[in-house]
Design an enzyme around this catalytic site. Structure first.
Site, mmCIF file in Angstrom:
data_model
loop_
_atom_site.group_PDB
_atom_site.id
_atom_site.type_symbol
_atom_site.label_atom_id
_atom_site.label_comp_id
_atom_site.label_asym_id
_atom_site.label_seq_id
_atom_site.Cartn_x
_atom_site.Cartn_y
_atom_site.Cartn_z
ATOM 1 N N TYR A 228 0.830 -1.202 0.000
ATOM 2 C CA TYR A 228 0.000 0.000 0.000
ATOM 3 C C TYR A 228 0.865 1.253 0.000
ATOM 4 O O TYR A 228 2.037 1.223 0.361
ATOM 5 C CB TYR A 228 -0.979 0.019 1.175
ATOM 6 C CG TYR A 228 -0.376 0.324 2.523
ATOM 7 C CD1 TYR A 228 -0.356 1.633 3.014
ATOM 8 C CD2 TYR A 228 0.161 -0.675 3.319
ATOM 9 C CE1 TYR A 228 0.183 1.918 4.265
ATOM 10 C CE2 TYR A 228 0.697 -0.401 4.560
ATOM 11 C CZ TYR A 228 0.709 0.897 5.026
ATOM 12 O OH TYR A 228 1.243 1.177 6.255
ATOM 13 N N CYS A 229 0.242 2.341 -0.443
ATOM 14 C CA CYS A 229 0.847 3.673 -0.397
ATOM 15 C C CYS A 229 -0.270 4.632 0.006
ATOM 16 O O CYS A 229 -1.211 4.218 0.681
ATOM 17 C CB CYS A 229 1.468 4.041 -1.746
ATOM 18 S SG CYS A 229 0.286 4.167 -3.102
ATOM 19 N N HIS A 230 -0.204 5.880 -0.422
ATOM 20 C CA HIS A 230 -1.256 6.823 -0.049
ATOM 21 C C HIS A 230 -2.545 6.573 -0.826
ATOM 22 O O HIS A 230 -3.621 6.463 -0.245
ATOM 23 C CB HIS A 230 -0.799 8.270 -0.247
ATOM 24 C CG HIS A 230 -1.871 9.255 0.064
ATOM 25 N ND1 HIS A 230 -2.264 9.530 1.355
ATOM 26 C CD2 HIS A 230 -2.675 9.994 -0.729
ATOM 27 C CE1 HIS A 230 -3.247 10.407 1.335
ATOM 28 N NE2 HIS A 230 -3.523 10.712 0.078
#
Length: 123
Positions: free
Chosen positions: A89-91
């Site tokens: 995941y990231c933003h």
């Protein structure tokens, strides 16, 4: 002559498309519910990787995540076991999607991307 060139061009283009892409991603985009299901069912066989920057990491993270910024990912692949399910995941999902593609290219088989990233975690 012109028709032959066009035919050969289209033939080569068609072959390239078949060789390069099968129409399917080798990783899977998942929503929060699917993510939690994967993570909870086989916790010992799963690694969660946060590919955001150090600053974003300091602002909050998903519990149990390993922090490997996307800029460092290729050099730190040895920290991610190939026999585990990898949840990325990231933003908002863009960087983790790129990270998922990289892992698949490097031989990882069970790669998942959090659709919408941590920004969608509350949805």
């Amino acid at each position: 002559m012109r028709t032959t060139f066009l035919f050969v061009f289209l033939l080569v283009l068609g072959i390239s498309c078949q060789v390069v892409g099968t129409g399917q991603k080798a990783y899977k985009d998942v929503n929060r519910s699917q993510w939690e299901s994967i993570e909870s069912q086989q916790k010992q066989d799963t690694v969660v990787v946060d590919v955001r920057t150090d600053r974003e990491w300091q602002q909050g993270r998903i519990a149990g995540a390993k922090h490997i910024p996307i800029a460092e990912l290729e050099g730190r692949l040895s920290e991610i076991a190939k026999d585990k399910k990898v949840l990325l995941y990231c933003h908002s999902g863009g960087r983790s999607s790129r990270a998922a593609k990289l892992l698949v290219e490097r031989g990882y088989k069970q790669v998942y991307n959090l659709k919408g990233g941590i920004a969608a975690w509350g949805n």
